[in-house]
Design an enzyme around this catalytic site. Structure first.
Site, PDB file in Angstrom:
ATOM      1  N   GLU A 145       3.663  -5.795   7.308  1.00  0.00           N
ATOM      2  CA  GLU A 145       2.695  -4.743   7.969  1.00  0.00           C
ATOM      3  C   GLU A 145       2.960  -4.731   9.481  1.00  0.00           C
ATOM      4  OE1 GLU A 145       1.752  -6.881   5.821  1.00  0.00           O
ATOM      5  OE2 GLU A 145       0.681  -5.875   4.293  1.00  0.00           O
ATOM      6  N   ALA A 150       0.972  -1.076  -0.290  1.00  0.00           N
ATOM      7  CA  ALA A 150      -0.031   0.084  -0.066  1.00  0.00           C
ATOM      8  C   ALA A 150       1.033   1.466  -0.022  1.00  0.00           C
ATOM      9  CB  ALA A 150      -0.944  -0.202   1.193  1.00  0.00           C
ATOM     10  N   GLY A 154       0.487  -5.234   0.743  1.00  0.00           N
ATOM     11  CA  GLY A 154      -0.531  -5.294  -0.206  1.00  0.00           C
ATOM     12  C   GLY A 154      -0.026  -5.950  -1.579  1.00  0.00           C
ATOM     13  N   GLU A 206      -0.437  -9.223  -1.450  1.00  0.00           N
ATOM     14  CA  GLU A 206      -1.856  -9.518  -1.415  1.00  0.00           C
ATOM     15  C   GLU A 206      -2.191  -9.458  -2.783  1.00  0.00           C
ATOM     16  OE1 GLU A 206      -2.449  -6.489   1.673  1.00  0.00           O
ATOM     17  OE2 GLU A 206      -3.350  -8.276   2.837  1.00  0.00           O
TER      18      GLU A 206
HETATM   19  N1  CAA Z   1       4.375   3.414   0.408  1.00  0.00           N
HETATM   20  C1  CAA Z   1       4.981   4.716   0.254  1.00  0.00           C
HETATM   21  N2  CAA Z   1       6.282   4.888  -0.166  1.00  0.00           N
HETATM   22  C2  CAA Z   1       7.164   4.041  -0.100  1.00  0.00           C
HETATM   23  C3  CAA Z   1       6.889   2.615   0.460  1.00  0.00           C
HETATM   24  C4  CAA Z   1       5.403   2.475   0.453  1.00  0.00           C
HETATM   25  N3  CAA Z   1       4.980   1.231   0.694  1.00  0.00           N
HETATM   26  N4  CAA Z   1       7.754   1.831   0.287  1.00  0.00           N
HETATM   27  C5  CAA Z   1       8.844   2.613  -0.040  1.00  0.00           C
HETATM   28  N5  CAA Z   1       8.642   3.754  -0.240  1.00  0.00           N
HETATM   29  C6  CAA Z   1       9.593   4.969  -0.712  1.00  0.00           C
HETATM   30  C7  CAA Z   1      10.597   5.205   0.561  1.00  0.00           C
HETATM   31  O1  CAA Z   1       9.896   6.080   1.368  1.00  0.00           O
HETATM   32  C8  CAA Z   1      11.470   5.861  -0.305  1.00  0.00           C
HETATM   33  O2  CAA Z   1      11.358   7.155  -0.609  1.00  0.00           O
HETATM   34  P1  CAA Z   1      12.188   8.214  -0.698  1.00  0.00           P
HETATM   35  O3  CAA Z   1      13.205   7.995  -1.819  1.00  0.00           O
HETATM   36  O4  CAA Z   1      11.641   9.542  -1.013  1.00  0.00           O
HETATM   37  O5  CAA Z   1      12.902   8.303   0.622  1.00  0.00           O
HETATM   38  C9  CAA Z   1      11.488   4.985  -1.763  1.00  0.00           C
HETATM   39  O6  CAA Z   1      10.225   4.397  -1.483  1.00  0.00           O
HETATM   40  C10 CAA Z   1      12.521   4.148  -1.861  1.00  0.00           C
HETATM   41  O7  CAA Z   1      12.254   3.115  -0.587  1.00  0.00           O
HETATM   42  P2  CAA Z   1      13.865   2.482  -0.018  1.00  0.00           P
HETATM   43  O8  CAA Z   1      14.618   3.720   0.115  1.00  0.00           O
HETATM   44  O9  CAA Z   1      13.214   1.756   1.219  1.00  0.00           O
HETATM   45  O10 CAA Z   1      14.323   1.617  -1.146  1.00  0.00           O
HETATM   46  P3  CAA Z   1      14.864   0.196  -0.997  1.00  0.00           P
HETATM   47  O11 CAA Z   1      15.363  -0.205  -2.231  1.00  0.00           O
HETATM   48  O12 CAA Z   1      15.986   0.144   0.180  1.00  0.00           O
HETATM   49  O13 CAA Z   1      13.641  -0.771  -0.278  1.00  0.00           O
HETATM   50  C11 CAA Z   1      11.633  -1.681  -0.189  1.00  0.00           C
HETATM   51  C12 CAA Z   1      12.635  -0.928  -1.088  1.00  0.00           C
HETATM   52  C13 CAA Z   1      12.112  -3.206   0.130  1.00  0.00           C
HETATM   53  C14 CAA Z   1      10.575  -1.932  -0.932  1.00  0.00           C
HETATM   54  C15 CAA Z   1      11.445  -0.778   0.966  1.00  0.00           C
HETATM   55  O14 CAA Z   1      10.902   0.575   0.563  1.00  0.00           O
HETATM   56  C16 CAA Z   1      10.386  -1.363   1.920  1.00  0.00           C
HETATM   57  O15 CAA Z   1      10.424  -2.287   2.588  1.00  0.00           O
HETATM   58  N6  CAA Z   1       8.989  -0.612   1.683  1.00  0.00           N
HETATM   59  C17 CAA Z   1       7.803  -0.798   2.549  1.00  0.00           C
HETATM   60  C18 CAA Z   1       7.164  -2.126   2.379  1.00  0.00           C
HETATM   61  C19 CAA Z   1       5.925  -2.315   3.369  1.00  0.00           C
HETATM   62  O16 CAA Z   1       5.913  -2.018   4.387  1.00  0.00           O
HETATM   63  N7  CAA Z   1       4.961  -2.565   2.690  1.00  0.00           N
HETATM   64  C20 CAA Z   1       3.615  -2.657   3.446  1.00  0.00           C
HETATM   65  C21 CAA Z   1       2.754  -1.472   3.331  1.00  0.00           C
HETATM   66  S1  CAA Z   1       1.320  -1.652   4.176  1.00  0.00           S
HETATM   67  C22 CAA Z   1       0.482  -2.580   3.411  1.00  0.00           C
HETATM   68  O17 CAA Z   1       0.593  -2.935   2.147  1.00  0.00           O
HETATM   69  C23 CAA Z   1      -1.004  -2.791   3.875  1.00  0.00           C
HETATM   70  C24 CAA Z   1      -2.077  -3.469   3.129  1.00  0.00           C
HETATM   71  O18 CAA Z   1      -2.170  -4.591   3.578  1.00  0.00           O
HETATM   72  C25 CAA Z   1      -2.960  -2.665   2.259  1.00  0.00           C
END
Ligand code: CAA
Length: 702
Positions: free
Chosen positions: A127, A65, A104, A107
């Protein structure tokens, strides 16, 4: 690709291929959700389309998400709606998972009828780390697909698995060694004409035997998680799969998601997610600054810290020379490193051959000349300015031109150390936290003359060593230890006023710390602070008295607590009470029972106050940086977001009022609220409202 149209479709070999391109990580923004729904409808409506394949551009599949949308009014279509539409298609739907499929993102893939992953893909439900639970069917589809016990583990730990493991668990149907899209298309075509395999409708994993297995796993997970509402909700929702229809389970999951996402706990954890990413940005670096290449490292000092730092390099595949003043010290240090690796091998977290590879990257040498071929040198010698200056003077002579010269000092003035060389531009601090091979924080100390590329090198190397590097300025103790010293001072006072070490540690545990201040002191060794106090002329009556009595902590079997031989469990010790009571009596202090809430506020608020001063001075660039430092350097409880974020939860006006009271109570004027704290409180703002530019303006005296 415009942001308004992040999902494009193309007909290829009778298949509708929907490509997601929403950089940087293909998060599921409203536009992506709308695009996916449109693709599902397009595939359904076009009789010439035999199947739908979801593919993604860039290095991730879908990172989940869009976290920035949390807390804002929902924009349709909702993610569960999109996933339902994909799953409901009567034509095969296949996900081509090229990279991270998280939250998500996973998912969405679970809503497809089959999943093919690239070998480097990572799949998971993180999450729980954001204080929520999977909110788009993760707790309902995954158990039906791979079994409830495995699904509960995955969702409650939040750690992703790689493609091979995902295949083994049954999350993906296959790992594509060659062209991923071609493999996904082939799978889709092979499924044409077969009944769609919808995860929501699977029942073969829901048996009395798997229920028993789940309940056992759930008991272990709940015990380990303690009081964690996300984990509790995950277990409750997964449990529903056994006797509740899918739709009802989805409704329960949605309710739990809404409740958790609105809670301060999740807000705090989301704050830390973004603060960590922001903290890696160094302000004021000229455009185009690049890090210097690092192929070889040297660490000076084979003590606990030096050894730990050397392990970080060896673990990251970088050859490292450990330098000592004597053969004997060197051997002792290298043996300790070997023993630490042995423990990992014994626990099964490190393969014996990997242990050998890592040890093979560490070379021991006597004499600073051995640093001559290193691209980065990290000094972790005795914490004394004279010693450091000598070492840096010699390094100036022997290190190769362009080598980054870093000190691991935890208190001393890096500008002064840099001045012992003729190349202060190459000198900076790299402050690791003990144990260095475990703790993720790295304070990168930017001295007055540190050059931009030396700084960039330290930050980049920090990341390669799997640390979270946060750049800070020079001051006594930098950010972390400077704030810690405020807490330590309160520990002293509170002990004299009537608290016991166990009271103090219980208060910090109630606040969420895994280890209290006194137990932590015993673990680290009370002589560290004692030595620093002796060097700086400072006093801590209780800690000094304990050290004078030979109670240096766990290593001597006694400190704030008493320890049984070979056991790290702290036991309250009447001898300590006697020492404290005597000191209190000498000072005319009448000891009293102190309520736990007062203990917490006395321990935490002075730290927040010091954090405010650190911001006023520009030693930290952002309030979030301080929070990240406390999270990764001192295990600050993530659920309240770090000291500066927590200040907002506690209420700045309340903190101001309490600090004024503490100053009056103790006569210590340094406890008075910092000007920034007072001002923000008066304006009804919190630290989270301060931007980097606001902080920069503060320290510029504006
Ligand atoms: N939403 C919005 N922005 C996000 C994001 C997300 N889910 N995931 C990453 N970003 C953004 C970061 O803030 C970062 O932004 P900036 O460059 O402006 O700082 C950019 O994307 C790059 O992210 P990273 O620096 O973390 O890049 P990375 O290559 O080191 O890692 C990644 C990539 C493994 C995907 C890591 O970003 C990550 O773990 N992201 C979050 C994953 C997460 O928690 N997902 C679950 C979301 S909640 C959900 O999905 C609920 C549901 O069930 C509906």
């Amino acid at each position: 690709m415009t942001a308004a149209n992040p999902v494009t479709t193309a007909r290829e070999d009778g298949i509708l291929v929907a490509r997601i391109a929403n950089p940087p990580v293909n998060a599921l923004s409203a536009a992506v959700r709308a695009g996916l729904l449109a693709a599902a409808r397009e595939a359904a409506a076009d009789a010439s389309v035999k199947a739908l394949v979801l593919a993604a551009e860039g290095r991730t599949f879908i990172a989940g998400a869009d976290i920035t949308e949390f807390g804002k009014p929902p924009v349709p279509p909702s993610l569960p709606e999109v996933i339902d539409a994909l799953e409901a298609l009567d034509k095969p739907v296949v996900a081509a998972i090229n990279g991270a499929a998280l939250g998500g993102g996973l998912e969405v893939a679970l809503g497809c009828h089959a999943r093919i992953a690239a070998p480097g893909a990572k799949l998971g439900l993180p999450e729980v780390k954001l204080g929520i639970l999977p909110g788009a069917g993760g707790t309902q589809r995954l158990p039906r697909l791979i079994g409830a016990a495995a699904a509960a583990r995955l969702a409650s730990e939040g750690e992703p698995v790689d493609a091979a493991k995902a295949a083994q668990l049954g999350i993906v149907d296959a790992v594509a060694e060659g062209d991923l899209l071609a493999a996904a298309k082939a799978k889709a075509l092979a499924l044409v004409g077969t009944a769609p395999r919808r995860a929501s409708a699977l029942t073969d994993k829901l048996t009395p035997a798997t229920r028993e297995e789940f309940e056992q796993a759930a008991a272990a997970i709940a015990k380990k998680a303690g009081d964690n509402p996300s984990v509790a909700a995950i277990l409750d929702c997964v449990r529903l799969t056994f006797d509740t229809p899918f739709a009802q389970g989805m409704a329960a999951e949605r309710e739990a998601f809404k409740r958790l996402v609105a809670d301060d706990r999740s807000k705090a954890m989301r704050h830390l997610f973004f603060a960590e990413r922001e903290s890696s940005r160094i302000p004021g670096q000229p455009k185009g600054t690049t890090a210097r290449p690092v192929a070889k490292a040297a660490v000076i000092g084979a003590g606990t810290m030096g050894g730990g730092i050397a392990m970080c390099f060896a673990n990251a595949g970088i050859p490292v020379t450990v330098i000592e003043t004597s053969e004997e010290g060197l051997q002792r240090g290298l043996e300790r490193v070997g023993q630490t690796y042995d423990i990992s091998v014994k626990r099964g977290s490190l393969k014996p051959e990997e242990r050998e590879r890592r040890m093979g990257r560490i070379t021991g040498k006597v004499g600073l000349e051995a640093a001559a071929d290193a691209d980065i040198v990290i000094e972790a010698a005795f914490e004394e300015m004279g010693v450091k200056k000598d070492i840096f003077g010699t390094l100036d002579r022997v290190a190769k031109p362009g080598a980054v010269l870093a000190t691991n000092t935890s208190y001393l003035n890096v500008d002064e150390i840099a001045a012992a060389t003729s190349r202060p531009g190459d000198v900076l601090g790299m402050h690791f936290f003990s144990p260095a091979n475990v703790m993720k924080l790295l304070e990168v100390v930017r001295a007055e003359k540190t050059s931009p590329d030396a700084l960039a090198t330290a930050v980049e190397i920090g990341r390669k060593l799997a640390k979270v590097p946060v750049t800070v300025g020079v001051c006594f103790g930098f950010v972390g230890n400077r704030m810690l010293s405020k807490r330590t001072a309160e520990v002293e006072r509170l002990l004299l006023e009537g608290a016991s070490p166990s009271d103090i540690d219980a208060a910090l545990a109630a606040f969420g710390f895994r280890m209290g201040a006194c137990a932590m002191g015993d673990l680290a060794g009370l002589d560290i602070g004692w030595r620093i106090r002796k060097a700086t002329g400072k006093k801590a009556p209780v800690a000094d008295a304990l050290c004078e009595a030979g109670r240096l902590g766990q290593k001597t079997g006694a400190g704030y607590y008493r320890y049984e031989k070979g056991d790290r469990t702290p036991h309250p010790d009447p001898a300590v009470t006697a020492i404290i009571e005597k000191l209190a009596a000498e000072r005319g202090i009448t000891r009293r029972a102190i309520p736990q809430q007062e203990l917490i506020e006395r321990l935490v608020f002075p730290m927040i106050n010091e954090g405010a001063r650190i911001l006023e001075e520009g030693v930290a660039y952002r309030p979030g940086d301080i929070d990240v430092i406390w999270l990764y350097g001192y295990n600050w409880p993530a659920q309240n977001g770090g000291p500066m974020f927590y200040a907002g939860l506690a209420g700045l006006p309340h903190i101001v009022e309490r600090l004024d009271r503490f100053a009056e109570q103790t006569g210590d004027e340094s406890l008075r609220p910092a000007a920034l704290l007072r001002r923000l409180a008066a304006e009804g703002r919190s630290f989270a409202d301060l931007k980097e530019s606001d902080v920069a303006a503060l320290s510029a005296g504006a």
